[in-house]
Design a protein around this motif. Structure first.
Motif, PDB file in Angstrom:
ATOM      1  N   ILE A  42       0.844  -1.200   0.000  1.00 50.95           N
ATOM      2  CA  ILE A  42       0.000   0.000   0.000  1.00 50.95           C
ATOM      3  C   ILE A  42       0.876   1.246   0.000  1.00 50.95           C
ATOM      4  CG2 ILE A  42      -1.692   1.330   1.334  1.00 50.95           C
ATOM      5  CD1 ILE A  42      -2.802  -1.450   2.265  1.00 50.95           C
ATOM      6  N   VAL A  43       1.972   1.212   0.745  1.00 51.34           N
ATOM      7  CA  VAL A  43       2.907   2.338   0.748  1.00 51.34           C
ATOM      8  C   VAL A  43       3.451   2.568  -0.667  1.00 51.34           C
ATOM      9  CG1 VAL A  43       5.200   3.071   1.560  1.00 51.34           C
ATOM     10  CG2 VAL A  43       3.509   2.224   3.195  1.00 51.34           C
ATOM     11  N   SER A  60      -1.409   4.613   4.965  1.00 52.55           N
ATOM     12  CA  SER A  60      -1.496   3.162   4.775  1.00 52.55           C
ATOM     13  C   SER A  60      -2.087   2.489   6.018  1.00 52.55           C
ATOM     14  CB  SER A  60      -0.133   2.564   4.423  1.00 52.55           C
ATOM     15  OG  SER A  60       0.785   2.745   5.480  1.00 52.55           O
ATOM     16  N   SER A  61      -1.699   2.946   7.190  1.00 52.36           N
ATOM     17  CA  SER A  61      -2.271   2.398   8.423  1.00 52.36           C
ATOM     18  C   SER A  61      -3.764   2.681   8.512  1.00 52.36           C
ATOM     19  CB  SER A  61      -1.558   2.977   9.648  1.00 52.36           C
ATOM     20  OG  SER A  61      -0.239   2.512   9.710  1.00 52.36           O
ATOM     21  N   LYS A  62      -4.161   3.894   8.159  1.00 49.30           N
ATOM     22  CA  LYS A  62      -5.584   4.266   8.198  1.00 49.30           C
ATOM     23  C   LYS A  62      -6.387   3.437   7.201  1.00 49.30           C
ATOM     24  CE  LYS A  62      -6.027   7.669  11.156  1.00 49.30           C
ATOM     25  NZ  LYS A  62      -6.823   7.512  12.342  1.00 49.30           N
ATOM     26  N   LEU A  63      -5.829   3.213   6.004  1.00 46.85           N
ATOM     27  CA  LEU A  63      -6.526   2.400   5.009  1.00 46.85           C
ATOM     28  C   LEU A  63      -6.729   0.977   5.515  1.00 46.85           C
ATOM     29  CD1 LEU A  63      -4.840   3.633   1.704  1.00 46.85           C
ATOM     30  CD2 LEU A  63      -7.231   3.911   2.343  1.00 46.85           C
ATOM     31  N   ILE A  64      -5.695   0.418   6.098  1.00 47.01           N
ATOM     32  CA  ILE A  64      -5.817  -0.937   6.633  1.00 47.01           C
ATOM     33  C   ILE A  64      -6.825  -0.958   7.780  1.00 47.01           C
ATOM     34  CG2 ILE A  64      -4.612  -2.772   7.902  1.00 47.01           C
ATOM     35  CD1 ILE A  64      -2.148  -2.120   6.115  1.00 47.01           C
ATOM     36  N   ASP A  72      -6.576  -9.365   9.075  1.00 47.00           N
ATOM     37  CA  ASP A  72      -5.257  -9.929   8.775  1.00 47.00           C
ATOM     38  C   ASP A  72      -4.195  -8.865   8.492  1.00 47.00           C
ATOM     39  OD1 ASP A  72      -6.072  -9.059   6.279  1.00 47.00           O
ATOM     40  OD2 ASP A  72      -5.761 -10.976   5.269  1.00 47.00           O
ATOM     41  N   ASP A  73      -4.533  -7.588   8.714  1.00 49.07           N
ATOM     42  CA  ASP A  73      -3.630  -6.452   8.477  1.00 49.07           C
ATOM     43  C   ASP A  73      -3.221  -6.319   7.015  1.00 49.07           C
ATOM     44  OD1 ASP A  73      -3.673  -5.445  11.075  1.00 49.07           O
ATOM     45  OD2 ASP A  73      -1.992  -6.697  11.703  1.00 49.07           O
TER      46      ASP A  73
END
Length: 92
Positions: A42-43, A60-64, A72-73
């Motif tokens: 994603i990054v 990327s953290s927010k999207l996940i 499953d992250d």
């Protein structure tokens, strides 16, 4: 810091200008070939969208966090489609 709308717009531009379909984009960024996008994949998508390095990690953290429904992250194809449809709505 870039606004949410500006970030979403950049993602939308990459997905529509560089790929025929959202599935083509998903497959391109799924470097591991496991059918899921990891945080690093994603990054890479965000880097392609010219999102600033510091912000890439946060986004990327927010999207996940927002779209990983099975915990499953990672973002699978179904989750990616949902994210893309919501991005398209938010950009308008």
């Amino acid at each position: 810091m870039a606004s949410k709308k500006a970030i979403l717009n950049k993602i939308q531009i990459v997905l529509t200008n560089h790929f025929e379909t959202p599935e083509d984009a998903f497959n391109f960024f799924d470097k591991s070939g496991d059918g899921k996008l990891s945080k690093s994949e994603i990054v890479a998508l965000l880097k392609e969208a010219e999102i600033n390095g510091f912000i890439r990690g946060l986004v990327s953290s927010k999207l996940i966090d927002g779209y990983d429904k099975d915990g499953d992250d990672k973002i699978d194809w179904k989750e990616f489609k949902k994210a893309i449809s919501e991005i398209a709505k938010d950009v308008k």
